[in-house]
Write a protein that holds these residues in place. Structure first.
Motif, short mmCIF file in Angstrom:
data_model
loop_
_atom_site.label_atom_id
_atom_site.label_comp_id
_atom_site.label_asym_id
_atom_site.label_seq_id
_atom_site.Cartn_x
_atom_site.Cartn_y
_atom_site.Cartn_z
N ASN A 22 0.81 -1.14 -0.03
CA ASN A 22 -0.05 0.06 0.17
C ASN A 22 0.89 1.01 0.07
OD1 ASN A 22 -2.39 1.57 0.26
ND2 ASN A 22 -3.26 0.07 1.41
N THR A 23 0.40 2.51 -0.19
CA THR A 23 0.92 3.60 0.19
C THR A 23 0.28 4.41 1.15
OG1 THR A 23 -0.27 4.84 -1.64
CG2 THR A 23 2.06 3.80 -2.20
N ILE A 24 0.81 5.05 1.99
CA ILE A 24 0.42 5.93 3.24
C ILE A 24 0.56 7.32 2.96
CG2 ILE A 24 0.42 6.00 5.69
CD1 ILE A 24 -0.55 3.26 4.72
N SER A 25 -0.65 7.90 2.77
CA SER A 25 -0.50 9.64 2.67
C SER A 25 -1.23 10.29 3.84
CB SER A 25 -0.89 9.96 1.24
OG SER A 25 -2.34 9.50 1.22
N LYS A 26 -1.97 9.50 4.42
CA LYS A 26 -2.82 10.04 5.60
C LYS A 26 -2.63 9.42 7.00
CE LYS A 26 -6.14 10.74 2.06
NZ LYS A 26 -7.50 10.13 1.47
N THR A 27 -1.88 10.22 8.04
CA THR A 27 -1.88 9.59 9.27
C THR A 27 -2.33 10.37 10.30
OG1 THR A 27 0.42 10.44 9.70
CG2 THR A 27 0.49 8.46 8.29
N PRO A 28 -2.66 10.03 11.55
CA PRO A 28 -2.83 10.97 12.45
C PRO A 28 -1.74 12.04 12.79
CG PRO A 28 -3.38 8.91 13.13
CD PRO A 28 -2.37 8.57 11.90
N SER A 29 -0.50 11.71 12.59
CA SER A 29 0.38 12.80 12.71
C SER A 29 0.52 13.80 11.72
CB SER A 29 1.81 12.07 13.09
OG SER A 29 2.10 11.22 12.06
N GLY A 30 -0.17 13.75 10.53
CA GLY A 30 -0.11 14.73 9.59
C GLY A 30 -0.25 13.91 8.13
#
Length: 200
Positions: free
Chosen positions: A90-98
């Protein structure tokens, strides 16, 4: 919008199921799946169940690829017990830290699942199960450590050999800390896959 299209496709396919088929069993011991997965990184810990539920049902921070991103292999053992393995990217672009610029995410899981039809009786084309997996996950070059995954899922069969698998895993990792993007050590991984089952 992309996630709504995936959900809509799933509901459409589910509504088209009119063929009587049986669950993966001693006559169809193997199943291979090809599909997509969604990763939702959580900022809430187990002590804050309300925030966990809110995060679970919210789709605004889901991370996904618009292509094949999960492959699985399962083998039926006996009395409703199946063992399986899955790899996902997968690719992660949205996290709780920004927000981030498409960080690479990889996961590998090995699990055992129990067919709930063993408790409630055969439901023909609908095959719900509970599962527990052990594996690993990596975010870019950062290992999330040992990952334990209690999971709910189901298979629905269109005919004797073709079906659809839906899973939702709550992944707890051993290396969640303040220096990690997965600061709480928890994230969700949902998947939907086409599955083919066959005998040896």
């Amino acid at each position: 919008m992309k996630n709504l299209k995936i959900t809509g496709l799933f509901l459409l396919l589910l509504s088209l199921v009119t063929v009587n088929a049986n669950a993966q069993d001693e006559d169809n011991k193997w199943a291979v799946g090809f599909g997509v997965n969604v990763v939702d990184i959580s900022s809430a810990s187990l002590s804050n169940i309300g925030d966990q539920v809110t995060d679970y049902v919210g789709v605004g921070d889901w991370n996904s690829l618009a292509s094949l991103s999960r492959i699985s292999l399962a083998r039926y053992i006996d009395k409703g017990l199946t063992v399986d393995g899955a790899v996902a990217i997968n690719t992660i672009s949205k996290t709780p830290s920004g927000d981030y610029d498409d960080l690479a995410y990889y996961s590998v899981d090995f699990g055992a699942r129990y067919d709930l039809n063993e408790l409630v009786g055969d439901t023909a084309w609908f095959d719900p199960y509970v599962k527990f997996s052990v594996g690993g996950a990596w975010l870019d070059s950062e290992s999330l450590g040992l990952v334990l995954s209690p999971t709910l899922g189901f298979n629905t069969w269109f005919n004797d050999n073709v079906g659809l698998n839906v899973e939702s895993a709550y992944k707890t990792s051993t290396l969640g800390n303040d220096d990690s993007l997965v600061t709480s050590g928890y994230h969700f991984q949902h998947s939907i896959s086409f599955i083919l089952r066959f005998d040896e």
